[in-house]
Design a protein around this motif. Structure first.
Motif, mmCIF file in Angstrom:
data_model
loop_
_atom_site.group_PDB
_atom_site.id
_atom_site.type_symbol
_atom_site.label_atom_id
_atom_site.label_comp_id
_atom_site.label_asym_id
_atom_site.label_seq_id
_atom_site.Cartn_x
_atom_site.Cartn_y
_atom_site.Cartn_z
ATOM 1 N N HIS A 283 9.388 23.989 60.954
ATOM 2 C CA HIS A 283 9.888 22.849 60.185
ATOM 3 C C HIS A 283 8.997 22.584 58.970
ATOM 4 O O HIS A 283 9.475 22.205 57.917
ATOM 5 C CB HIS A 283 9.994 21.610 61.083
ATOM 6 C CG HIS A 283 11.032 21.773 62.157
ATOM 7 N ND1 HIS A 283 11.194 20.889 63.186
ATOM 8 C CD2 HIS A 283 11.973 22.737 62.360
ATOM 9 C CE1 HIS A 283 12.183 21.300 63.984
ATOM 10 N NE2 HIS A 283 12.664 22.415 63.501
ATOM 11 N N ARG A 284 7.705 22.835 59.125
ATOM 12 C CA ARG A 284 6.808 22.628 57.991
ATOM 13 C C ARG A 284 7.012 23.701 56.913
ATOM 14 O O ARG A 284 6.795 23.450 55.729
ATOM 15 C CB ARG A 284 5.365 22.632 58.502
ATOM 16 C CG ARG A 284 4.355 22.383 57.403
ATOM 17 C CD ARG A 284 2.986 22.090 57.985
ATOM 18 N NE ARG A 284 1.931 22.437 57.030
ATOM 19 C CZ ARG A 284 0.644 22.539 57.340
ATOM 20 N NH1 ARG A 284 0.239 22.323 58.581
ATOM 21 N NH2 ARG A 284 -0.245 22.857 56.420
ATOM 22 N N MET B 62 9.932 25.004 56.189
ATOM 23 C CA MET B 62 11.293 24.919 55.664
ATOM 24 C C MET B 62 11.430 24.482 54.202
ATOM 25 O O MET B 62 12.272 25.018 53.483
ATOM 26 C CB MET B 62 12.166 23.994 56.549
ATOM 27 C CG MET B 62 12.860 24.704 57.698
ATOM 28 S SD MET B 62 13.707 26.212 57.234
ATOM 29 C CE MET B 62 15.034 25.524 56.224
ATOM 30 N N PRO B 63 10.656 23.527 53.727
ATOM 31 C CA PRO B 63 10.869 23.125 52.323
ATOM 32 C C PRO B 63 10.750 24.292 51.350
ATOM 33 O O PRO B 63 11.352 24.265 50.277
ATOM 34 C CB PRO B 63 9.772 22.070 52.105
ATOM 35 C CG PRO B 63 9.534 21.492 53.457
ATOM 36 C CD PRO B 63 9.677 22.651 54.403
ATOM 37 N N GLY B 64 9.997 25.320 51.696
ATOM 38 C CA GLY B 64 9.859 26.476 50.805
ATOM 39 C C GLY B 64 10.872 27.586 51.074
ATOM 40 O O GLY B 64 10.751 28.679 50.523
ATOM 41 N N ASP C 255 14.844 29.101 51.178
ATOM 42 C CA ASP C 255 16.172 28.933 50.601
ATOM 43 C C ASP C 255 17.288 29.290 51.583
ATOM 44 O O ASP C 255 18.364 28.706 51.555
ATOM 45 C CB ASP C 255 16.325 29.850 49.375
ATOM 46 C CG ASP C 255 15.274 29.569 48.325
ATOM 47 O OD1 ASP C 255 15.442 28.587 47.606
ATOM 48 O OD2 ASP C 255 14.271 30.316 48.244
ATOM 49 N N ARG D 291 18.658 21.348 57.778
ATOM 50 C CA ARG D 291 19.066 20.791 56.485
ATOM 51 C C ARG D 291 18.551 19.360 56.306
ATOM 52 O O ARG D 291 18.500 18.860 55.180
ATOM 53 C CB ARG D 291 20.571 20.863 56.295
ATOM 54 C CG ARG D 291 21.333 19.777 56.974
ATOM 55 C CD ARG D 291 22.704 19.685 56.346
ATOM 56 N NE ARG D 291 23.593 19.009 57.255
ATOM 57 C CZ ARG D 291 24.836 18.713 56.982
ATOM 58 N NH1 ARG D 291 25.348 19.068 55.837
ATOM 59 N NH2 ARG D 291 25.571 18.077 57.843
ATOM 60 N N ILE E 91 15.597 18.758 56.709
ATOM 61 C CA ILE E 91 14.308 19.028 56.067
ATOM 62 C C ILE E 91 14.510 19.610 54.666
ATOM 63 O O ILE E 91 13.799 19.271 53.732
ATOM 64 C CB ILE E 91 13.499 20.018 56.933
ATOM 65 C CG1 ILE E 91 13.342 19.473 58.352
ATOM 66 C CG2 ILE E 91 12.143 20.297 56.291
ATOM 67 C CD1 ILE E 91 12.817 20.485 59.346
ATOM 68 N N ARG E 92 15.493 20.497 54.535
ATOM 69 C CA ARG E 92 15.755 21.140 53.243
ATOM 70 C C ARG E 92 17.254 20.998 52.975
ATOM 71 O O ARG E 92 18.061 21.836 53.401
ATOM 72 C CB ARG E 92 15.332 22.617 53.321
ATOM 73 C CG ARG E 92 15.809 23.489 52.181
ATOM 74 C CD ARG E 92 14.785 23.657 51.068
ATOM 75 N NE ARG E 92 15.452 24.201 49.887
ATOM 76 C CZ ARG E 92 14.877 24.962 48.966
ATOM 77 N NH1 ARG E 92 13.605 25.282 49.068
ATOM 78 N NH2 ARG E 92 15.561 25.383 47.931
ATOM 79 N N VAL F 122 19.639 23.951 51.919
ATOM 80 C CA VAL F 122 19.447 25.248 52.581
ATOM 81 C C VAL F 122 20.795 25.966 52.738
ATOM 82 O O VAL F 122 21.843 25.337 52.907
ATOM 83 C CB VAL F 122 18.765 25.072 53.963
ATOM 84 C CG1 VAL F 122 19.698 24.408 54.963
ATOM 85 C CG2 VAL F 122 18.289 26.416 54.508
#
Lengths: 433, 435
Positions: free
Chosen positions: A86-87, A89-91, A93, A115, A117-118, A121
């Motif tokens: 989960h950490r 995920m922001p990076g 795509d 999603r 988190i991002r 995605v």
């Protein structure tokens, strides 16, 4: 040669949670197109690593299906591993998964969780039988999809026991991987235009149908002549408890309507091996007739009726005559003779010798790479060639846990945090990095 | 059924000059994804219209590969016909062609010519053998790619005369090439969106056929030294004495036997009381599930220390196979299906493609599209191979009758009514149904 990331998907980051063939094929396509693909593996490694392995954990099939990726090993059954994903995920795509329904939710890597988190995605999930319907919960694999979708009977092959024989290349799996990669590229294009991510679904069943479109499709005008009678006949055979072989025979009887077409689109034994003819046009067939002395074979004349029993009998006779003729010369002689009239012909090669074929080499269809554990190897190049954004094999398949620390370090984990993750076993890193 | 008007490629305009399967299939995937696809056809229609035609110019094969497109008939052997294509081209984002190398230049639609008319054009070319090398000019078709690439020998089946059989009569190299071409075009569109650049994109039947068997066609010396190299030595000895295709295959052995015996016993077909069933085990756990359902509690060939490559172990494997075969014959397809499902094992009955449109699972998933053809009426065809939640994919229209959209398309692109009429009279556009 492993090359710099210059493909059309350069800068795109993919997390792949997948196994066996379909998911990994999608991932190698994205990697070939320039994406950075991180394969998340359990501590024991993805199971295909062991398939046919002569060096532990590094089988040839795994290496072919996972080139160009990086390996991050963490145990998703551990809540700390989920927190780690989960950490990350922001990076990320794109997320690729091919588990049975429900597994992604249990592991905390389902679409709704990720999603949150991002939000943009692009999330792809592949299943055996789709996500709804009476068969959705069943386990699927390539051979199961071949059987269920009808692919397996398209050539009606059986083994010595009369049981159905599979198509050796896992084509339902592989084409699903291609279809998924196509959809992900289209979704990236959409995201670039609108900022929206989305969820994509494929299934082995759906693709199995899609690659035999005209056999599955229903067109009442045509079916009234060619399909419906056949199905009545087959239902009768089934009702009387007939064997698989009898069903195939009935279906083959219909295919015999194409005997004249198959004279010039089929295989023959030569004196020393076998040759294939691939005519799709009258011009091709005329060229072949000239080589084979078949000028009197009249299936291309405008009034020819391929359905007439008398014509089918004549076509069978031509088949026998051509068979005899093919046995009188070698493969090389036949290929030269048909090449001289510029018609489609090919020797029947073994897959194991293609990596040395002059045409394959000249067109760059083989790429050299070096594997961390097993050394030099030669891989089948990407299926697509692009002029401005060259596709390329980025690297050989990763050794298990080869990139765990590198991936996390790049994503901002501190050295202290990494040491703790390794010490507690939440993350595994290969020793000799 | 959702139409593709919401698809991810909506607004993208594609001009295709394609035939048979690989090119048309690429175009159909783009149409399913929402692109506006215009198919250029010669005056007599694309060749696939006549292959197995059930009405003049309309075949099931053509219908299944050209839904969602518009038909524009232009004679590219005519200078005026070529001028029409060049005048249309600036409005198109993508051009797709699958002619033999050299043909595009002769008829004025090669990449160098077309990019001058639209600098950021994405140009996709599919060929049989690739665009370079000793065989680049040779003609190819799916069966040729199957033979040349090793797919056919890798499958290893022969007819009653010992000649090779197709691995399947659908066209796997063609279909896979069409999918990879569409994938490449989508990636190129993404790149164009980010940078403004178009480009040349290429696929080949041979390259794609090899991608369908990457694990056998690639080389891994540490593995090959044990399995591939000795096998090829035996094959070459057979060849040196002029041996037959069957003898060559016998020396090669099958892919499954290379994977080891336990795998082969639980990944294959068996006859049952009233037909046949397929086992699809991929893991030791799957194999346990299957043995549980079969009531076989031990398999000496399925252990970590069992060496499947040792010929002395052959009889052990054969004995297990014999046990499975005889147990299988004691029950029907439905009985075995229920037993294996209860165990959670991957199995399937063997369906016919012709009955899939009525299958409950296929219907529940909405795999079939219901479309209305202008000439032949309602039909059902296999929908796209993927679902997209945000940008639904699909098709709104069946394949076009020959020449249906020529006039409308030219008007849409600024041709005047009298220009269109003059082009028709000259034969540069429009169908010719002579002979």
């Amino acid at each position: 040669m492993a090359s710099e990331a210059t493909g059309p998907l350069s800068g795109v980051r993919v997390l792949e949670f997948s196994q066996i063939v379909a998911g990994p094929v999608c991932g190698i396509n994205l990697a070939d197109l320039g994406a950075e693909v991180i394969k998340v593996e359990p501590p024991g490694g993805e199971q295909t690593r062991r398939s046919g392995a002569v060096i532990a954990g590094e089988g040839k099939a795994f290496q072919a299906l996972n080139r160009g990726k990086r390996s991050l090993v963490t145990d998703l059954h551990d809540p700390r591993a989920r927190a780690l994903i989960h950490r990350l995920m922001p990076g990320i795509d794109v997320v690729a998964t091919n588990y049975r329904l429900g597994v992604a939710e249990r592991m905390g890597i389902d679409y709704d969780t990720l999603r949150a988190i991002r939000p943009d995605v692009i999330y792809w999930q592949n299943t055996g039988f789709g996500e709804g319907g009476p068969e959705a919960q069943r386990a699927g694999s390539d051979i199961v999809a071949q059987a269920y979708s009808g692919l397996m009977v398209t050539d009606a092959k059986t083994d010595d026991d009369g049981a159905p024989d599979l198509i050796a290349s896992p084509i339902a799996d592989i084409t699903t991987g291609f279809a998924a990669a196509m959809g992900i590229c289209a979704a990236l294009f959409h995201r670039e235009r609108t900022g929206e991510g989305q969820r994509l679904g494929t299934s082995l069943l759906r693709t199995g149908l899609f690659i035999q479109g005209s056999a599955v499709m229903r067109e009442p005008v045509s079916d009234a002549v060619l399909r419906d009678q056949l199905m009545i006949e087959i239902d009768q055979i089934r009702a009387s408890g007939g064997s698989y072989g009898e069903i195939l025979e009935a279906r083959k009887g219909r295919a015999a309507l194409r005997t004249s077409f198959r004279l010039y689109y089929g295989a023959y034994r030569a004196s020393d091996g076998a040759v294939v003819l691939g005519a799709l046009t009258k011009a091709n067939r005329d060229g072949m007739r000239a080589v084979l002395g078949g000028e009197d074979e009249r299936s291309d004349e405008p009034d020819y009726d391929a359905f007439a029993p008398a014509n089918q009998a004549i076509a069978e006779q031509w088949k026998l005559r051509y068979r005899e003729r093919f046995l009188t010369r070698t493969v090389a002689e036949w290929v030269a003779a048909f090449d001289a009239v510029n018609v489609p012909v090919a020797p029947v090669n073994l897959p194991e010798e293609l990596a040395d074929d002059p045409q394959v080499l000249a067109d760059g269809m083989i790429t050299d790479a070096v594997h961390t554990v097993t050394g030099p190897q030669r891989l089948v190049s990407p299926a697509v060639v692009m002029s401005k954004t060259p596709t390329a094999v980025r690297r050989a398949a990763p050794a298990l846990a080869e990139h765990s620390v590198a991936v996390l370090r790049e994503a901002g984990w501190s050295e202290d945090e990494l040491a703790e993750l390794l010490r507690s076993g939440v993350v595994v890193q290969r020793e000799d990095r | 059924m959702p139409g593709a008007e919401q698809g991810p490629l909506r607004g993208v305009r594609v001009l295709e000059l394609t035939q048979i399967i690989a090119g048309p299939y690429c175009g159909m995937n783009l149409a399913d994804l929402g692109a506006d696809v215009v198919k250029i056809e010669p005056p007599e229609g694309e060749a696939m219209r006549a292959l197995g035609g059930f009405m003049p110019g309309e075949s099931k094969g053509f219908h299944s590969l050209n839904r969602g497109k518009r038909s524009l008939v232009i004679d590219l052997h005519e200078e005026r016909g070529r001028a029409v294509v060049h005048r249309l081209l600036p409005a198109f984002d993508v051009f797709v062609i699958n002619s033999r190398p050299g043909v595009s230049a002769r008829i004025g639609v090669d990449y160098e010519t077309l990019r001058k008319l639209r600098a950021d054009l994405i140009y996709m070319e599919n060929t049989g053998y690739g665009t370079r090398g000793p065989s680049a000019e040779r003609s190819g078709s799916d069966i040729i790619a199957q033979a040349y690439s090793g797919l056919m020998a890798g499958d290893g089946k022969v007819d009653e005369y010992g000649a090779p059989l197709l691995i399947t009569s659908t066209a796997p190299a063609d279909y896979a090439a069409g999918l990879s071409a569409a994938m490449g075009i989508c990636a190129a569109l993404y790149h164009r969106e980010r940078t403004g650049e178009g480009q040349y994109v290429a696929t080949s039947l041979l390259g794609t056929a090899m991608a369908l068997q990457g694990a056998v066609a690639g080389r891994l010396p540490v593995f090959d030294a044990m399995v591939r190299d000795p096998m090829l030595e035996r094959v070459n000895a057979v060849r040196a004495r002029g041996g037959s295709y069957a003898e060559i295959l016998e020396q090669r052995g099958s892919l499954l036997s290379m994977l080891g015996s336990a795998f082969r016993l639980y990944y294959g077909g068996y006859q049952v009381k009233d037909g046949a069933i397929i086992l699809g085990a991929l893991t030791p756990h799957n194999r346990d599930q299957i043995r549980g359902a079969l009531g076989i509690d031990d398999d000496p060939s399925d252990g970590p220390e069992f060496n499947a490559y040792d010929p002395a172990n052959g009889p052990v494997v054969a004995a297990v196979g014999e046990r499975i075969r005889s147990v299988m014959l004691t029950r029907t397809m439905d009985e075995w299906g229920a037993a294996f499902d209860a165990a959670g094992a991957p199995v399937s009955k063997v369906n016919l493609p012709e009955e899939m449109s009525e299958d409950r699972q296929v219907q529940a998933l909405g795999c079939m599209l219901e479309l209305e053809h202008d000439l032949s009426g309602p039909e059902q065809m296999v929908g796209p191979p993927l679902e997209m939640a945000g940008t639904p994919v699909g098709a709104r229209t069946a394949s076009p009758p020959l020449d249906r959209d020529t006039d409308a398309l030219l008007r849409e692109h600024g041709f005047a009514a009298d220009e269109i009429a003059a082009l028709r009279v000259s034969g540069a556009i429009g169908a010719r149904r002579s002979g």
